[in-house]
Write an enzyme that holds these catalytic residues in place. Structure first.
Site, PDB file in Angstrom:
ATOM      1  N   LYS A  13       0.819  -1.252   0.009  1.00  0.00           N
ATOM      2  CA  LYS A  13       0.032  -0.043  -0.023  1.00  0.00           C
ATOM      3  C   LYS A  13       0.818   1.088  -0.063  1.00  0.00           C
ATOM      4  CE  LYS A  13      -2.110  -0.645   3.934  1.00  0.00           C
ATOM      5  NZ  LYS A  13      -1.695  -1.860   4.399  1.00  0.00           N
ATOM      6  N   ARG A  88      -8.751   1.718   8.940  1.00  0.00           N
ATOM      7  CA  ARG A  88      -8.466   0.413   9.242  1.00  0.00           C
ATOM      8  C   ARG A  88      -9.561  -0.415   9.785  1.00  0.00           C
ATOM      9  NH1 ARG A  88      -2.528   1.159   9.115  1.00  0.00           N
ATOM     10  NH2 ARG A  88      -1.523  -0.824   9.084  1.00  0.00           N
ATOM     11  N   ARG A 127      11.824  -6.756   5.042  1.00  0.00           N
ATOM     12  CA  ARG A 127      11.627  -5.319   4.907  1.00  0.00           C
ATOM     13  C   ARG A 127      12.636  -4.746   5.757  1.00  0.00           C
ATOM     14  NH1 ARG A 127       5.796  -2.521   4.279  1.00  0.00           N
ATOM     15  NH2 ARG A 127       5.703  -2.552   6.531  1.00  0.00           N
ATOM     16  N   ARG A 160      12.037  -3.184  11.363  1.00  0.00           N
ATOM     17  CA  ARG A 160      11.211  -2.286  12.278  1.00  0.00           C
ATOM     18  C   ARG A 160      10.337  -3.464  13.347  1.00  0.00           C
ATOM     19  NH1 ARG A 160       7.300   1.073   8.435  1.00  0.00           N
ATOM     20  NH2 ARG A 160       5.777  -0.085   9.119  1.00  0.00           N
ATOM     21  N   ARG A 171      -0.467  -9.079  13.160  1.00  0.00           N
ATOM     22  CA  ARG A 171      -0.987  -7.899  12.414  1.00  0.00           C
ATOM     23  C   ARG A 171      -2.140  -8.486  11.430  1.00  0.00           C
ATOM     24  NH1 ARG A 171       3.452  -4.121  10.286  1.00  0.00           N
ATOM     25  NH2 ARG A 171       1.808  -2.954   9.684  1.00  0.00           N
TER      26      ARG A 171
END
Ligand code: AMP
Length: 214
Positions: A13, A88, A127, A160, A171
């Site tokens: 996104k 969300r 990532r 992260r 998540r």
């Protein structure tokens, strides 16, 4: 052009929202980025948000709804925007519909980037984010020129906390429970457009551009 981006964590996104913002000259509004900036600055909002983010949970609606409603009144958002990471939850989506209606406007598109859970788990482990400017990379798909260093500002790249495997699984659960219902919410309003997020970044953008037009 007023757009919201939907899709699971790591669906791409943010990457697509940045490209859309550049191509269509509209602001990219990322609630995740706003929270991370607040955490870095040590604000009260940042401290409240961090405890939820680190556990892979959503920040409560009341901490995010007013913030976005206010951001949408800025001059640069008058002609359009691309919202990334908001809404969300259904209450957030309803608050957004109302905030825009109060301004005499509404959304043009809700773009859902579809990616299976396992692909997301594989992607997010690779990532890396810059500790300083927040730029994101992927050790395989978008590697930095120098390993472990940001191309833009030279600072260190890190995994992260909210991209760590356990947090990603949490998540995804949160996404399926709280965010996926937005797909039906926007489908019912005839705003939903779905794109395949498993193909190369440029191809995903081509599919989006075909939806948005020139
Ligand atoms: P993102 O960068 O969009 O993946 O967001 C990172 C984290 O920030 C999420 O996992 C949530 O904890 C929090 N967050 C971002 N946007 C929202 C939102 N609209 N509502 C609740 N929490 C959010």
């Amino acid at each position: 052009m007023k757009i919201v981006m939907l899709g699971g964590p790591g669906a791409g996104k943010g990457t697509q929202a940045k490209i859309i913002a550049e191509e269509y000259k509209i602001p990219h509004i990322s609630t995740g980025d706003i929270f991370r900036a607040n955490i870095k600055e040590g604000t009260e909002l940042g401290m409240k948000a961090k405890s939820f983010m680190d556990q892979g949970l959503l920040v409560p609606d009341e901490l995010v709804v007013d913030l976005v409603a206010d951001r949408l009144t800025w001059e640069d958002a008058k002609a359009g925007f691309v919202l990334d990471g908001f809404p969300r939850t259904i209450p957030q989506a309803e608050a957004l519909t109302k905030a825009l209606a109060d301004m005499g406007t509404g959304l043009d598109y809700a773009i859902d980037i579809e990616v299976p859970d396992q692909t997301i788990i594989d992607r997010m482990g690779g990532r890396r984010a810059c500790v300083s400017c927040g730029a994101t990379y992927h050790i395989v798909n978008i590697p930095p020129k120098t390993e472990g260093k940001c191309d833009k500002c030279g600072s260190d790249l890190i995994l992260r906390d909210d991209d760590k495997a356990e947090t990603v699984k949490k998540r995804l659960d949160v996404y399926h429970e709280q965010t996926q219902p937005l797909i039906d919410y926007y489908k019912a309003q005839d705003l939903l457009k779905e794109v395949d997020g498993t193909v190369a970044m440029a191809e995903v953008f081509n599919a989006i551009a075909a939806i948005l037009g020139a």
